[in-house]
Design a protein around this motif. Sequence first.
Motif, short mmCIF file in Angstrom:
data_model
loop_
_atom_site.label_atom_id
_atom_site.label_comp_id
_atom_site.label_asym_id
_atom_site.label_seq_id
_atom_site.Cartn_x
_atom_site.Cartn_y
_atom_site.Cartn_z
N GLN A 276 0.96 -1.70 -0.09
CA GLN A 276 0.12 -0.17 0.27
C GLN A 276 0.74 1.45 0.01
O GLN A 276 2.10 1.33 0.56
N ALA A 277 0.25 2.34 -0.55
CA ALA A 277 1.38 3.71 -0.33
C ALA A 277 1.15 3.66 1.25
O ALA A 277 0.64 4.00 2.09
N ASN B 106 11.28 3.63 1.04
CA ASN B 106 9.92 3.57 1.98
C ASN B 106 8.96 4.64 1.41
O ASN B 106 9.39 5.46 0.16
N SER B 107 8.14 4.95 1.72
CA SER B 107 7.53 6.18 1.87
C SER B 107 6.46 5.61 0.53
O SER B 107 6.70 6.41 -0.46
N LEU B 108 6.09 4.65 -0.61
CA LEU B 108 6.37 4.37 -1.91
C LEU B 108 4.84 4.90 -2.03
O LEU B 108 4.13 5.22 -0.67
N LYS B 109 4.92 5.37 -3.24
CA LYS B 109 3.68 5.94 -3.96
C LYS B 109 3.41 5.52 -5.14
O LYS B 109 4.00 4.21 -5.40
N PRO B 110 2.12 5.28 -5.83
CA PRO B 110 1.82 4.67 -6.71
C PRO B 110 3.21 4.61 -8.07
O PRO B 110 2.55 3.66 -8.63
N GLU B 111 2.96 5.90 -8.26
CA GLU B 111 3.50 6.12 -9.56
C GLU B 111 5.28 5.45 -9.26
O GLU B 111 5.76 5.65 -9.69
N ASP B 112 5.34 4.94 -8.06
CA ASP B 112 6.72 3.87 -8.24
C ASP B 112 6.47 2.41 -8.59
O ASP B 112 7.27 1.82 -8.52
N THR B 113 5.27 2.55 -9.11
CA THR B 113 4.70 1.12 -9.36
C THR B 113 5.97 0.91 -10.72
O THR B 113 5.57 2.00 -11.76
N VAL C 293 7.25 -4.05 -9.42
CA VAL C 293 5.96 -3.46 -7.40
C VAL C 293 5.22 -2.88 -7.65
O VAL C 293 5.30 -2.27 -9.33
N THR C 294 4.32 -2.86 -7.41
CA THR C 294 2.87 -2.96 -7.22
C THR C 294 2.83 -1.79 -6.23
O THR C 294 3.05 -2.54 -5.18
#
Length: 124
Positions: A13-14, A84-91, A120-121
């Motif tokens: 999750q984000a 860390n602090s992953l965002k949807p745009e890191d998919t 990575v999603t």
Amino acid sequence: QVQLVQSGGGLVQAGGSLRLSCAASGLKVSKYVMGWFRQSRGKEREFVAVIGWSGGTILYSASAKGRFTVSRDNAKNTVFLQMNSLKPEDTGVYYCASAKASAVVSSPDEYDYWGQGTQVTVSS
């Protein structure tokens, strides 16, 4: 024969975190520039992070800076990407790669060997 075998990745999750690993055989990561790249759907492969063979030089993309950390364990001959602090745009599909270069490089064209990629999603 050089092989870069990746592990890690998955669905998160984000705001969450993931760690990617890249285990090398046939080369010593301590003597190569090791980079991480991402390819999102419909886009070209883009630079994420790189660590120099001396370990003293590390470079991040603007989007990764402050959230991702690249590191290397010479004893395990493995490179890591802590996200860390992953965002949807890191998919996207993340790749590790090696380059026999005297300085850190961010162009995929400079890299010789590539890992198999890992998905990575990041869900919103």
